[in-house]
Scaffold this active site. Structure first.
Site, short mmCIF file in Angstrom:
data_model
loop_
_atom_site.label_atom_id
_atom_site.label_comp_id
_atom_site.label_asym_id
_atom_site.label_seq_id
_atom_site.Cartn_x
_atom_site.Cartn_y
_atom_site.Cartn_z
N ASP A 1 0.85 -1.19 0.00
CA ASP A 1 0.00 0.00 0.00
C ASP A 1 0.89 1.24 0.00
O ASP A 1 1.14 1.85 1.04
CB ASP A 1 -0.93 -0.02 1.21
N GLN A 6 -23.60 -1.74 -10.97
CA GLN A 6 -22.27 -1.15 -10.95
C GLN A 6 -21.22 -2.16 -10.48
O GLN A 6 -20.11 -2.23 -11.03
CB GLN A 6 -22.25 0.08 -10.05
N ARG A 21 2.93 -3.67 6.58
CA ARG A 21 4.05 -2.88 7.12
C ARG A 21 5.14 -3.67 7.81
O ARG A 21 6.32 -3.30 7.70
CB ARG A 21 3.49 -1.79 8.04
N ILE A 47 -24.49 -0.33 -6.10
CA ILE A 47 -25.67 -1.06 -6.57
C ILE A 47 -25.20 -2.26 -7.40
O ILE A 47 -24.10 -2.25 -7.96
CB ILE A 47 -26.61 -0.15 -7.38
N LYS A 68 -0.68 -7.87 -2.54
CA LYS A 68 -1.98 -7.20 -2.46
C LYS A 68 -1.84 -5.78 -2.99
O LYS A 68 -1.02 -5.00 -2.50
CB LYS A 68 -2.51 -7.14 -1.03
N ASP A 110 -7.57 -5.50 -3.76
CA ASP A 110 -8.39 -5.23 -2.58
C ASP A 110 -9.11 -3.88 -2.75
O ASP A 110 -8.70 -2.87 -2.19
CB ASP A 110 -7.50 -5.22 -1.34
N LEU A 111 -10.20 -3.88 -3.52
CA LEU A 111 -10.95 -2.66 -3.80
C LEU A 111 -12.23 -2.53 -2.98
O LEU A 111 -12.87 -1.49 -2.99
CB LEU A 111 -11.29 -2.58 -5.29
N LYS A 112 -12.63 -3.60 -2.31
CA LYS A 112 -13.81 -3.58 -1.43
C LYS A 112 -15.01 -2.94 -2.14
O LYS A 112 -15.61 -1.96 -1.66
CB LYS A 112 -13.50 -2.83 -0.13
N ARG A 136 0.31 -9.64 12.61
CA ARG A 136 1.53 -8.96 13.05
C ARG A 136 2.47 -9.98 13.70
O ARG A 136 2.05 -10.64 14.66
CB ARG A 136 1.21 -7.86 14.07
#
Length: 239
Positions: free
Chosen positions: A15, A72, A216, A69, A36, A63-65, A186
């Site tokens: 990210d 779309q 991270r 509707i 990811k 990972d666009l979540k 983690r």
């Protein structure tokens, strides 16, 4: 667990910006198998970033979540998978018709071949009970996750994203064939960042996760390859 199996189960979350992402990918090439690509990177660089990761030999968890509707989401899921994504997220809160539409979209993109997998977000790992209550959901976190997971599988979704704390319950509910993908992982001693419900890599797998997502602790490490390999070694040793 075999070394090969462990590598198939660790997804590295990149990210960040394009140059850093490509540098990390090049460094992790030959070690990691999954990356990811989240909203930060995808919205900045567009579909080409997925193709660049695939060209480097990685499988891509996009990972666009998706949450909109049904019409779309069907179109967005199809378009997202055509970028080369192997795994795609949607929001379980979008309800059954939306989730079924996402499944239709990835099937259309497959054109009769092997399709990408779709998993539904239950409750974000950054949310605790107070956060859930603040948006009007009074159900306990675990109960809400159960409800959304059941709705997802009823509508053709391949599994869920959940915290490691819900992984064992998700495995019980969804069966051995379901994907149970857990962020909020983690290694012992790592900073929690903005995650509230966490576990170590070995704990997450032991609780039923099919894949763990680690960002991270790997990407911000002085030596990302060494950090990645330490996680693989932990999974192999603890199996």
């Amino acid at each position: 667990m075999l070394d090969s199996d462990a590598r198939d189960r660790v997804i590295v979350a990149i990210d960040c910006g394009r140059e850093e992402a490509l540098d990390l990918a090049d460094r992790l090439s030959g070690h990691a198998r999954w990356l990811k690509v989240g909203m930060t990177l995808f919205y900045a660089e567009g579909p080409a970033i997925v193709a660049e990761m695939r060209e480097r030999g990685f499988k891509v968890f996009l990972d666009l979540k998706l949450h909109d509707i049904p019409h779309q989401v069907r179109g967005a899921a199809e378009a997202a998978v055509r970028t080369g994504a192997d795994l795609l997220t949607i929001h379980g809160l979008g309800a059954g018709a939306m989730m079924a539409a996402a499944r239709e979209g990835v099937e259309a993109a497959a054109e009769g071949g092997e399709r990408a997998k779709v998993i539904a977000v239950t409750v974000l790992t950054s949310m605790d009970q107070a956060a859930l209550s603040s948006i009007g959901v009074e159900s306990p976190v675990a109960e809400e996750a159960d409800r959304l997971a059941g709705l997802a599988t009823q509508n053709g979704i391949d599994g869920v994203v959940c915290s490691p704390q819900e992984a064992s319950r998700m495995r019980e509910l969804l069966g051995e064939g379901a994907l149970v993908v857990t962020p909020g992982v983690r290694p012992a001693g790592a900073a929690l960042g903005d995650q509230s419900r966490v576990a170590t890599p070995a704990q997450a797998i032991a609780r039923g996760a099919s894949h763990i997502v680690v960002g991270r602790p790997i990407t911000s490490a002085d030596d990302p390859v060494a950090a990645y390999e330490a996680i693989v070694a932990e999974l192999v040793e603890q199996a």
